[in-house]
Design a protein around this motif. Structure first.
Motif, PDB file in Angstrom:
ATOM      1  N   ILE A   1       0.800  -1.227   0.000  1.00  0.00           N
ATOM      2  CA  ILE A   1       0.000   0.000   0.000  1.00  0.00           C
ATOM      3  C   ILE A   1       0.830   1.274   0.000  1.00  0.00           C
ATOM      4  O   ILE A   1       0.348   2.329  -0.383  1.00  0.00           O
ATOM      5  CB  ILE A   1      -1.055   0.033   1.138  1.00  0.00           C
ATOM      6  CG1 ILE A   1      -0.389  -0.091   2.507  1.00  0.00           C
ATOM      7  CG2 ILE A   1      -2.104  -1.059   0.950  1.00  0.00           C
ATOM      8  CD1 ILE A   1      -1.363   0.136   3.668  1.00  0.00           C
TER       9      ILE A   1
ATOM     10  N   MET B   1     -11.273  -1.349  12.489  1.00  0.00           N
ATOM     11  CA  MET B   1     -10.466  -1.324  11.264  1.00  0.00           C
ATOM     12  C   MET B   1     -10.533   0.046  10.590  1.00  0.00           C
ATOM     13  O   MET B   1      -9.635   0.421   9.832  1.00  0.00           O
ATOM     14  CB  MET B   1     -10.979  -2.414  10.307  1.00  0.00           C
ATOM     15  CG  MET B   1     -10.047  -2.705   9.165  1.00  0.00           C
ATOM     16  SD  MET B   1      -8.429  -3.259   9.740  1.00  0.00           S
ATOM     17  CE  MET B   1      -7.389  -2.474   8.548  1.00  0.00           C
TER      18      MET B   1
ATOM     19  N   CYS C   1      -7.582   2.574  10.573  1.00  0.00           N
ATOM     20  CA  CYS C   1      -6.345   2.345   9.801  1.00  0.00           C
ATOM     21  C   CYS C   1      -5.908   3.593   9.033  1.00  0.00           C
ATOM     22  O   CYS C   1      -6.710   4.229   8.360  1.00  0.00           O
ATOM     23  CB  CYS C   1      -6.572   1.194   8.833  1.00  0.00           C
ATOM     24  SG  CYS C   1      -5.201   0.901   7.708  1.00  0.00           S
TER      25      CYS C   1
ATOM     26  N   MET D   1      -3.761  -5.989   7.217  1.00  0.00           N
ATOM     27  CA  MET D   1      -4.871  -5.028   7.145  1.00  0.00           C
ATOM     28  C   MET D   1      -5.851  -5.433   6.047  1.00  0.00           C
ATOM     29  O   MET D   1      -7.066  -5.288   6.198  1.00  0.00           O
ATOM     30  CB  MET D   1      -4.377  -3.581   6.964  1.00  0.00           C
ATOM     31  CG  MET D   1      -3.529  -3.267   5.758  1.00  0.00           C
ATOM     32  SD  MET D   1      -4.415  -3.031   4.207  1.00  0.00           S
ATOM     33  CE  MET D   1      -5.262  -1.519   4.509  1.00  0.00           C
TER      34      MET D   1
ATOM     35  N   PRO E   1       0.333   1.443  14.476  1.00  0.00           N
ATOM     36  CA  PRO E   1       0.284   2.696  15.241  1.00  0.00           C
ATOM     37  C   PRO E   1      -1.114   2.959  15.789  1.00  0.00           C
ATOM     38  O   PRO E   1      -1.275   3.676  16.763  1.00  0.00           O
ATOM     39  CB  PRO E   1       0.675   3.752  14.202  1.00  0.00           C
ATOM     40  CG  PRO E   1       0.383   3.132  12.881  1.00  0.00           C
ATOM     41  CD  PRO E   1       0.636   1.669  13.054  1.00  0.00           C
TER      42      PRO E   1
ATOM     43  N   LEU F   1      -5.664  -6.695  14.853  1.00  0.00           N
ATOM     44  CA  LEU F   1      -5.850  -7.394  13.568  1.00  0.00           C
ATOM     45  C   LEU F   1      -6.114  -8.901  13.731  1.00  0.00           C
ATOM     46  O   LEU F   1      -7.060  -9.413  13.127  1.00  0.00           O
ATOM     47  CB  LEU F   1      -4.654  -7.111  12.656  1.00  0.00           C
ATOM     48  CG  LEU F   1      -4.527  -5.633  12.245  1.00  0.00           C
ATOM     49  CD1 LEU F   1      -3.088  -5.260  11.943  1.00  0.00           C
ATOM     50  CD2 LEU F   1      -5.410  -5.329  11.051  1.00  0.00           C
TER      51      LEU F   1
END
Ligand code: SF4
Lengths: 476, 263
Positions: A151, A311, A314, A343, A375, A380
């Motif tokens: 990503i 989630m 993120c 993720m 962070p 997860l």
């Protein structure tokens, strides 16, 4: 983008056999980890900053509607426009409409995973608008007709020599004797080509790392400065962002920025942090005439109030995949959709459906390293387990697996029978091991013995040995 | 919780120790008794339920967890020679009962009394020094659940270093997963294999003669790979070395001559 997650096993096997890929992945295995570790060590209050960042996002997500409306209000005040896109299709349509209004031919693009998520490039191409990626990594994979494998480092699956070959093939005006040995020479070559494109583009599309509700500002962080040229030179700037990117204030943004780059690349800050608030004003020396924000939902609002809500915190730093042993082994493409690594294993089922992405939350050792470096402290593994629960409830997990589990659980709930079960298993293992102390083929566990030996058991189970000892020790 | 001087400790044996390597169980008992505990082994124990929990089967996990709590909750402490099983009992049980206040409270009280072996010896029983001698060069793999769920890292190392003659040769990336992952290693064998290959490479380059860890699952995975690769490294559970009980052949080996005997 077509979902290839159902073929995860096949993809993974191919990735493991791909020498070029394995060589490229060795960088992820070491460099990213070292750099993050150093950056975190050097900032005493890193964990406190993390806590603040988490609190900011939690608060925002709780009042998401409020902050989104506030953001829209501010954008409008500044002369910009906001387009609400419930689905990927809506978002693509809105972008195309904007392009068509000015009969746009080319669109320059900053790095945006949302663009990948909605399959924007392919869509623009079939509609006669040429998208040009301006982030170096994205530019390279666009040349190759690929998708990002990471990503934040879209071309991390490639080696320098592969990129050099691509440049020679596609940049036909490149003199043969021009050296492309150093990474900087590749960068300069791409820059030279891109300069022209920046100047000729009708529309610039960027993603957003943050949308600031207080000021109606969109924020991007880059290391190449391509984002700035993408959004200031063309007549129209379109920001493509998903709804959870909103944060209340500028102050909040700067707090989160302090954990973002450190977690991602180990930098204190990315080289460029660019804030855009609306189109060019009367006395501005430059800037776009029009400023549009396309706000994408695409399944996110349905995560609110569920076990997957966390989630939405993120910030797409990539630390979870940089520290994931499975990602290290197979790279990003094997996951088969836009978002790889831990993720993605949580997010993809939410966005693309668990029936299409069932492997992803299962292909994890639950080692927990992703959560320990995230962070945003996103749990997860716990959320991957929640997906496994959904699969179990919906009978999506393989029948053989369910059968074995049922049988095992039947015994595990009945201590007496369990003893019998373990004695029988023990006997079988002992026979298979013989005198060698190890088993090189174990029926039903071929996956294990294909690659490693299975130790043979000791002469008795612990419970047998313990009971023997207790009887022996008993006073007669 | 104030510590009773001679606490009643229940041993949670774990399925793998029961089935494959009882020596680890007996070594654990010796360590606990030497530290002044009264040890009991409740014979109606089965499994912690992790295979069901990680496969998304909440209902069976819950039933198993209820039985475990009923069997063990009357003891002062519950100790397991595994970070993974201890992590399940300590960190996950309360979550198994989410939404059921009564059981949740019971699970929380139970959870406070659960410890992994080296953590228990070091942090609760205050054992910092062991008496035996052992000339060997050891490398220690941090199993994931122990490390990240329970924060175990310095305890086994302090205890090992207290043994006269032991040298610790840390491997590169000792904190990286070995690729076992419970059912993961049979569901995704190729990926698991690639991960364990990286691990054995780091183990071999550490220069150690002995590999230790606190979880039998990881140890079986790593030992099985090392043997397949023809390595002569000796693999054992940390409890065996800490207890000075190294008569049993190393994991995946029949060679009874061990480093412990002064190879
Ligand atoms: S889940 Fe966490 S570590 Fe992974 S990309 Fe998002 S914020 Fe970063």
């Amino acid at each position: 983008m077509e979902i290839k997650s159902p073929q995860f096993k096949k993809n993974a096997k191919a990735a493991l056999a791909d020498e070029q890929l394995q060589k490229a992945l060795s960088h992820v295995r070491s460099k990213f980890i070292e750099k993050r570790a150093t950056a975190v060590r050097e900032l005493d209050c890193f964990n406190e900053l993390r806590d603040n960042a988490v609190a900011i996002k939690k608060h925002t997500i709780k009042h998401l509607d409020l902050y989104l409306e506030r953001f829209e209000e501010k954008v409008l005040e500044q002369g910009g426009q906001v387009h609400w896109a419930a689905t990927a299709r809506d978002a693509r349509g809105q972008v195309l409409d904007i392009c068509r209004k000015i009969a746009a031919k080319t669109v320059t693009k900053g790095k945006s995973m949302i663009s990948e998520e909605i399959g924007l490039n392919e869509f623009l191409e079939v509609n006669d608008v040429t998208p040009i990626e301006t982030d170096l990594g994205e530019y390279i994979i666009q040349l190759r007709g690929e998708h990002p494998s990471h990503i934040i480092a879209p071309a991390v699956h490639l080696n320098m020599d592969q990129i050099r070959e691509d440049f020679r093939e596609h940049h036909t005006e490149l003199p043969e004797d021009r050296s492309l040995e150093e990474p900087i020479s590749l960068l300069q070559e791409a820059r030279g080509i891109l300069r022209e494109k920046f100047l000729g583009a009708d529309v610039g599309i960027t993603g957003a790392n943050f949308l600031i509700a207080e000021t109606g500002t969109s924020v991007i962080v880059t290391n190449e400065g391509n984002g700035d040229l993408t959004q200031t030179l063309p007549r129209i700037h379109i920001v493509l962002a998903s709804i959870e990117k909103v944060v209340p204030t500028l102050e909040d943004t700067s707090q989160i920025l302090r954990v973002l780059a450190r977690s991602a690349t180990g930098q204190e800050m990315s080289v460029y942090t660019t804030l855009s608030s609306g189109p060019k004003r009367g006395d501005d020396p430059d800037g776009p005439d029009e400023f549009h924000v396309v706000l994408l939902d695409n399944g996110r609002s349905s995560m609110l109030g569920t076990e997957f809500e966390d989630m939405l915190r993120c910030i797409r730093c990539g630390a979870c995949m940089n520290h994931c042993p499975v990602y290290h082994a197979v790279g990003g493409h094997a996951y088969g959709w836009v978002y790889p690594g831990p993720m993605g294993s949580v997010l993809s089922p939410s966005l693309a459906g668990i029936e299409n992405t069932g492997h992803l939350p299962n292909a994890s050792t639950f080692c927990g390293r992703c959560e320990s470096v995230c962070p945003m402290r996103i749990p997860l593994p716990k959320m991957m387990r929640h997906w496994r629960e959904r699969e179990f409830e919906l009978h999506l997990s393989p029948a053989s697996q369910r059968r074995n589990l049922k049988l095992w659980a039947w015994f595990a709930k009945r201590p007496k029978y369990y003893r019998l079960f373990s004695r029988l298993s023990h006997l079988a293992l002992k026979m298979l091991a013989g005198k060698s102390g190890r088993i090189s083929f174990l029926p039903l566990a071929g996956g294990w013995t294909r690659f490693r030996d299975m130790p043979g058991p000791e002469p008795k189970t612990f419970m047998q040995a313990w009971q023997d000892r207790s009887t022996r020790d008993q006073p007669q | 919780m104030s510590k009773p001087s001679s606490p009643r400790v229940a041993l949670f044996v774990t399925c793998l120790v029961d089935l494959f390597r009882p020596s680890v169980g007996f070594a654990t008992i010796k360590l606990l008794e030497d530290a002044g505990c009264k040890v009991d082994v409740p014979i109606s124990q089965t499994c912690c339920g992790q295979p069901a929990w990680n496969s998304g089967d909440r209902e069976n996990t819950r039933k198993i967890a209820e039985t475990v709590i009923q069997t063990f909750e009357s003891y002062d402490y519950i100790v397991a020679p595994s970070g993974s099983c201890a992590g399940m009992l300590k960190m996950h049980y309360p979550e198994v009962f989410a939404g059921d206040a009564k059981w949740m409270e019971r699970a929380n009280l139970f959870s406070e009394k659960v410890f992994e072996l080296t953590e228990f010896l070091h942090d609760v029983m205050n054992v910092k020094k062991l008496k035996q001698k052992l000339n060997s060069n050891i490398t220690y793999h941090d199993s994931c659940a122990g490390l990240r769920e329970l924060g175990i890292s310095k305890q086994p190392r302090t205890l090992l270093k207290s043994i006269k003659g032991v040298k610790l040769a840390e491997m590169k990336d000792s904190e990286t997963c070995c690729g076992f992952g419970g059912t993961f290693c049979v569901k995704y064998p190729e990926i698991s294999n690639s991960i364990v290959e990286t691990k054995t490479e780091n183990i071999e380059s550490s220069g150690a003669d002995v590999l230790l860890a606190g979880d039998l699952g990881c140890l079986m995975n790593i030992a099985g790979k090392l043997k397949r690769q023809g390595s002569t490294l000796e693999v054992r559970h940390v409890a065996e070395v800490l207890a000075g009980m190294t008569d049993t052949a190393p994991i995946c080996d029949t060679n009874k001559k061990t480093v412990a005997k002064g190879r």
